[in-house]
Scaffold this active site. Structure first.
Site, mmCIF file in Angstrom:
data_model
loop_
_atom_site.group_PDB
_atom_site.id
_atom_site.type_symbol
_atom_site.label_atom_id
_atom_site.label_comp_id
_atom_site.label_asym_id
_atom_site.label_seq_id
_atom_site.Cartn_x
_atom_site.Cartn_y
_atom_site.Cartn_z
ATOM 1 N N ALA A 1 41.471 27.080 29.357
ATOM 2 C CA ALA A 1 42.571 26.359 30.000
ATOM 3 C C ALA A 1 42.344 24.857 29.898
ATOM 4 O O ALA A 1 41.274 24.394 29.481
ATOM 5 C CB ALA A 1 42.678 26.783 31.467
ATOM 6 N N GLN A 2 43.360 24.106 30.288
ATOM 7 C CA GLN A 2 43.216 22.665 30.396
ATOM 8 C C GLN A 2 43.834 22.199 31.702
ATOM 9 O O GLN A 2 44.625 22.908 32.329
ATOM 10 C CB GLN A 2 43.835 21.941 29.210
ATOM 11 C CG GLN A 2 45.336 22.001 29.098
ATOM 12 C CD GLN A 2 45.828 21.342 27.806
ATOM 13 O OE1 GLN A 2 45.116 21.340 26.783
ATOM 14 N NE2 GLN A 2 47.025 20.799 27.823
ATOM 15 N N LYS B 1 46.089 23.344 36.496
ATOM 16 C CA LYS B 1 45.349 24.055 35.456
ATOM 17 C C LYS B 1 46.285 25.037 34.765
ATOM 18 O O LYS B 1 46.971 25.821 35.428
ATOM 19 C CB LYS B 1 44.162 24.796 36.078
ATOM 20 C CG LYS B 1 43.249 25.495 35.086
ATOM 21 C CD LYS B 1 42.048 26.082 35.821
ATOM 22 C CE LYS B 1 41.052 26.731 34.867
ATOM 23 N NZ LYS B 1 39.866 27.244 35.589
ATOM 24 N N ASP C 1 29.574 28.793 37.919
ATOM 25 C CA ASP C 1 29.647 27.800 36.847
ATOM 26 C C ASP C 1 29.493 26.400 37.445
ATOM 27 O O ASP C 1 30.263 25.489 37.151
ATOM 28 C CB ASP C 1 30.988 27.932 36.115
ATOM 29 C CG ASP C 1 30.963 27.308 34.726
ATOM 30 O OD1 ASP C 1 29.863 27.097 34.180
ATOM 31 O OD2 ASP C 1 32.051 27.024 34.184
#
Length: 530
Positions: A140-141, A159, A294
């Protein structure tokens, strides 16, 4: 599902790209199944004809660069394998830690289309301003946008999933499954490492990551878990502007945690921040059983109040009570040098088969733990510990536990973040209070009873619903403890209490005392077993 030929071709292409970068894609000493030998052989003529070997590339970054070139699913695979030194070897595992999940952004036109399809209407119906992407990764960006809240323009982060990303992942996962099944079929020693289970875990986590409603739910759940905590928070979710392929959250204005000099210039204690990052992660893993999997530097910021703010909750980890107990007791056992206890936990959790001896595994744990106590804080590493634990997996026939893969990966990442903030941090000293707190809170008498499952839960329910029974049980425990210290005695005072008690309803008392003493027996048995 694609056949063997198509999967072999796909693996051949991957092998070609890896070969270009000088990467060995099958570990030394591992026999190569026929389909994978074909894939490897296919790279040779293609490589000779199409592209030269990239000799000028730094060896440590070759594999990361190759996987980035192969695409998003290979980036995710690389991130998983970075924790699996037992499969790919310590050198390649170290190289994979250079892998950064970055990609070229997709166009504003595609972003607009994705938002309008997910939320309905026009982009302008939802955002008063919508800027270009500020970050782009494999799945994703993120865009910075603005919304109106009570007449005030408020910044948000939006997002958006990449177009057709699900189709790309499904295709590559077919190839991963094909390779994993071939390895399990033709190389028996690899079966204990469960390569198919590794791919299963990758598939599961990426499926979760590609539904942004689940990421929103993860943020909300963690917010509830940490509402009483200090020094760490998560962004607020804008549920009105969130769907499966679009997620909108509070925009975080803060200093990236990787900018250590900037943090110091603002007057923040970076040593304290490093300690907070490490303890926060361990608290989430052990106390809540739900952690950010993460937590690298790009996903952590420090706001103006000095509070650490985490972003990007696409990858989350969960641990059950048994796994949390395992983690807490292993950490505590290594820190306190109680290697026998740490070994027993491995057997109780099923990580080591019962045909091995606890004493021998305790000896191996001692070999891992003692060097920790003889080294400086700068030299003590969780990553090193995990590597040494992997070295013993073959000796003791330890099966891979997929539920711990994310935890292993995340511990290494978090340790790196903490060390960048405080190079002298002693991760074991930092971890000890969190592990001890969990043990104190969960392995007390009532905690041990809860671990026995429904039977103990039923007993606890009876105790809570029957007036006086829990008190009698406590008195019985204290009485037995006193007997253990002073010996059994039957003096005048005891005889008088027995005589006065005989005047009450004997049937009720007998029932209560049987239940209470049964509870004591269970408690003492559990206590003695631990």
């Amino acid at each position: 599902m694609p056949g063997a030929f198509i999967n072999t071709f796909r693996l051949a292409r991957a092998g070609f790209v890896l070969a270009q970068h000088g990467v060995r894609f099958v570990p030394k000493g591992v026999p190569v199944p026929l389909p994978l030998r074909i894939a490897r052989a296919a790279t040779v003529p293609i490589r000779l004809i199409a592209a030269p070997f990239r000799a000028d590339e730094p060896p440590a970054t070759r594999v990361a660069t190759a996987l980035t070139e192969l695409g998003p699913s290979y980036v995710k695979l690389g991130q998983f394998l970075a924790t699996r030194a037992d499969i790919i070897g310590s050198e390649l595992s170290a190289d994979l830690r250079h892998l950064q999940d970055k990609a070229d952004p997709f166009s504003m036109a595609e972003a607009r289309e994705a938002v309008e399809r997910a939320l309905g209407g026009k982009l302008e119906d939802h955002f008063v301003e919508f800027g270009p992407p500020v970050a782009a990764a494999s799945i994703a960006q993120v865009h910075k946008a603005y919304v109106m809240v009570d007449g005030v323009k408020k910044p948000v982060a939006v997002k958006i999933l990449r177009p057709n990303i699900e189709k790309r992942f499904r295709r590559d996962l077919d190839s991963y499954y094909f390779a994993a099944r071939m390895i399990e079929r033709y190389y028996e020693p690899a079966r204990r490492l469960k390569p198919v289970a590794v791919v299963d875990n990758l598939k599961h986590t990426t499926e979760l990551e590609m539904d942004l409603r689940l990421e929103a739910a993860a943020i909300s759940e963690m917010a509830g878990n940490i509402k009483e905590d200090e020094g760490f928070r998560v962004p607020d979710v804008d549920w009105k502007r969130t769907a499966k392929r679009v997620l909108t959250v509070e925009w975080i204005d803060g200093t990236p945690i990787s900018h250590v000099n900037a943090l110091k210039a603002k007057g923040f204690d970076t040593d304290a921040l490093g300690l907070a990052v490490l303890r926060t992660f361990l608290r989430h893993a052990m106390r809540d059983g739900f952690f950010h999997a993460d937590m690298h530097q790009g996903n952590l910021f420090v706001d103006d109040a000095g509070v650490i703010v985490a972003v990007d909750f696409g990858i989350m980890g969960r641990l059950g009570l048994a796994e949390r107990r395992f983690l807490a007791e292993i950490l505590h056992g290594l820190i306190t040098r109680d290697y026998h206890r740490a070994a027993v936990i491995h057997f109780e959790a099923g990580y080591v088969p019962p045909h091995h001896k606890v004493e021998e595994f305790a000896q191996a744990m001692r070999a891992i733990g003692e060097p920790i106590h003889g080294r400086t804080a700068e030299e003590i590493s969780m990553a090193d510990l995990l590597g040494q634990l992997f070295a013993y997996t073959d000796v003791f026939d330890m099966q891979t536990r997929p539920e711990l893969i994310l935890l292993q990966k995340s511990m290494v990442i978090v340790e790196g973040v903490a060390r960048d903030l405080d190079p002298g941090i002693n991760v074991w000293t930092a971890a000890e209070p969190v592990a001890r707190e969990w043990i104190d809170n969960n392995l007390s008498l009532l905690g041990r009873l809860q671990e026995t499952g429904r039977g103990a839960a039923a007993i606890g329910d009876v105790l809570l619903r029957t007036p006086g029974l829990l008190q009698k049980a406590e008195q019985a425990i204290l009485g037995l403890a006193e007997m253990a210290r002073s010996g059994v005695r039957l003096d005048d005072e005891t005889r008088e209490k027995i005589a006065s008690g005989s005047k009450r309803n004997r049937a009720t008392d007998v029932a209560l005392w049987i239940a209470a003493l049964s509870l004591v027996a269970i408690a003492l048995k559990l206590y003695g077993a631990l």
